[in-house]
Enzyme design. Sequence first.
Site, PDB file in Angstrom:
ATOM      1  N   LYS A   1     -15.008 -31.357  11.367  1.00 25.58           N
ATOM      2  CA  LYS A   1     -16.030 -32.085  12.101  1.00 25.58           C
ATOM      3  C   LYS A   1     -16.109 -31.583  13.527  1.00 25.58           C
ATOM      4  O   LYS A   1     -15.061 -31.398  14.138  1.00 25.58           O
ATOM      5  CB  LYS A   1     -15.618 -33.559  12.056  1.00 25.58           C
ATOM      6  CG  LYS A   1     -16.320 -34.479  12.996  1.00 25.58           C
ATOM      7  CD  LYS A   1     -15.657 -35.826  12.913  1.00 25.58           C
ATOM      8  CE  LYS A   1     -16.370 -36.768  13.857  1.00 25.58           C
ATOM      9  NZ  LYS A   1     -15.796 -38.077  13.848  1.00 25.58           N
TER      10      LYS A   1
ATOM     11  N   LYS B   1     -10.788 -31.954  13.876  1.00 27.42           N
ATOM     12  CA  LYS B   1     -11.838 -32.647  14.615  1.00 27.42           C
ATOM     13  C   LYS B   1     -11.854 -32.111  16.041  1.00 27.42           C
ATOM     14  O   LYS B   1     -10.862 -32.208  16.761  1.00 27.42           O
ATOM     15  CB  LYS B   1     -11.551 -34.152  14.618  1.00 27.42           C
ATOM     16  CG  LYS B   1     -12.558 -34.950  15.420  1.00 27.42           C
ATOM     17  CD  LYS B   1     -12.312 -36.434  15.267  1.00 27.42           C
ATOM     18  CE  LYS B   1     -13.244 -37.241  16.144  1.00 27.42           C
ATOM     19  NZ  LYS B   1     -12.992 -38.678  16.019  1.00 27.42           N
TER      20      LYS B   1
HETATM   21  C1  PBG Z   1     -13.878 -42.148  16.122  1.00 28.02           C
HETATM   22  C2  PBG Z   1     -14.956 -41.300  15.575  1.00 28.02           C
HETATM   23  C3  PBG Z   1     -15.959 -40.596  16.257  1.00 28.02           C
HETATM   24  C4  PBG Z   1     -16.791 -40.061  15.295  1.00 28.02           C
HETATM   25  C5  PBG Z   1     -16.268 -40.416  14.062  1.00 28.02           C
HETATM   26  N1  PBG Z   1     -15.123 -41.155  14.258  1.00 28.02           N
HETATM   27  C6  PBG Z   1     -16.277 -40.489  17.694  1.00 28.02           C
HETATM   28  C7  PBG Z   1     -15.412 -39.749  18.598  1.00 28.02           C
HETATM   29  O1  PBG Z   1     -14.392 -39.160  18.246  1.00 28.02           O
HETATM   30  O2  PBG Z   1     -15.762 -39.799  19.778  1.00 28.02           O
HETATM   31  C8  PBG Z   1     -18.037 -39.269  15.541  1.00 28.02           C
HETATM   32  C9  PBG Z   1     -19.044 -39.336  14.448  1.00 28.02           C
HETATM   33  C10 PBG Z   1     -20.393 -38.851  14.819  1.00 28.02           C
HETATM   34  O3  PBG Z   1     -20.659 -38.385  15.940  1.00 28.02           O
HETATM   35  O4  PBG Z   1     -21.241 -38.927  13.937  1.00 28.02           O
HETATM   36  N2  PBG Z   1     -12.880 -41.493  16.765  1.00 28.02           N
END
Ligand code: PBG
Length: 342
Positions: free
Chosen positions: A248, A195
């Site tokens: 992601k 991520k």
């Molecule tokens: C929680 C999380 C996030 C997303 C999914 N889980 C936000 C972040 O890390 O700031 C983002 C999902 C999206 O933008 O569709 N940590």
Amino acid sequence: MSFPAQRGRRLRRTASLRALAAETRLTADQLVAPLFVREGYAVREPIASMPGHARLSPDLAAEEAASLAAAGVRAVLLFGIPSHKDADGSGAWDQAGPVPQAIRRIKEIVPTLSVWADVCLCEYTDHGHCGVLDNEGVNNDETLPLLARAALAYARAGADVIAPSDMMDGRVAHIRVALDRAGYEDIAIVSYAVKYASSFYGPFREAAGSTPRQGDRKAYQMDPPNVREALREALADVEEGADMIIVKPGLPYLDVIRAVRERVDVPVVAYQVSGEFAMLHAAADRGWIDLPRAMQETAIGLRRAGADLLITYFARELAAGLSAASAAVPEAVPVLKGHQQS
Ligand code: PBG
């Protein structure tokens, strides 16, 4: 073989030939639909930057899940939006919180749908970070037991999949042990192994009210230039017991999806995030791109890069288009009618 014996255009000539020659396919089975769950009853609060999406109370989230299941979608991914936030994010493991409530309700009305619960503290902490803070920043090891508590709360409510998105080191192993000790050895962990600290989470953070009050997430989420590091993260999570791996965001990281796909044997899931969704909508609103086509093209692009499954805010529309495509096949029959008439 070369021109004129070889002509690339022959198999592109008709829709049927193109369908037969398609190397990559997308089915509704490959889609996971994210849902935002808030407290209350019969509440639908639209999210301005995510057209068609809303913060839903558990009852409406369950209805939404049922209608997604009817469209052929196999899984929903739940995010909680609590009314109360504190320094530890204790709302994340509140058994009466919106996510456990929604899980129970979904399992009542559509038991066959798989329910994935996102595990992170950022929606639940008053500072907006994904773990607990100390003087240095987010404390990795002190965050782990809290994530495990959240995971247990969702497993108890009936979640099929726990999806940790916090990017703390060691959380997959920690959550696995906690689940196993409590008798949830059959509950899967789908980890956001890869991520990135991305600008594409903007609309999500607006929807979830989870923008860090101070600083950013660069000290725990991944640095965009890195792909070898993505492999280390993916392999580490598999080693710790992850059943699937998420990469992601999606579109800016197609090479990462491919690289991860080639190194792990578990299913790889691409998350087409909120900013990717909002970007396509914004361009379509201005008449600059055709939304249904752009949506399908990005989805197939993620599949072609190597993603087995897609988490996407377009899940409903994609699934509807896919069943419409198969329903359209009988229309080939008019040719026969023509024969009968002559
Ligand atoms: C929680 C999380 C996030 C997303 C999914 N889980 C936000 C972040 O890390 O700031 C983002 C999902 C999206 O933008 O569709 N940590």
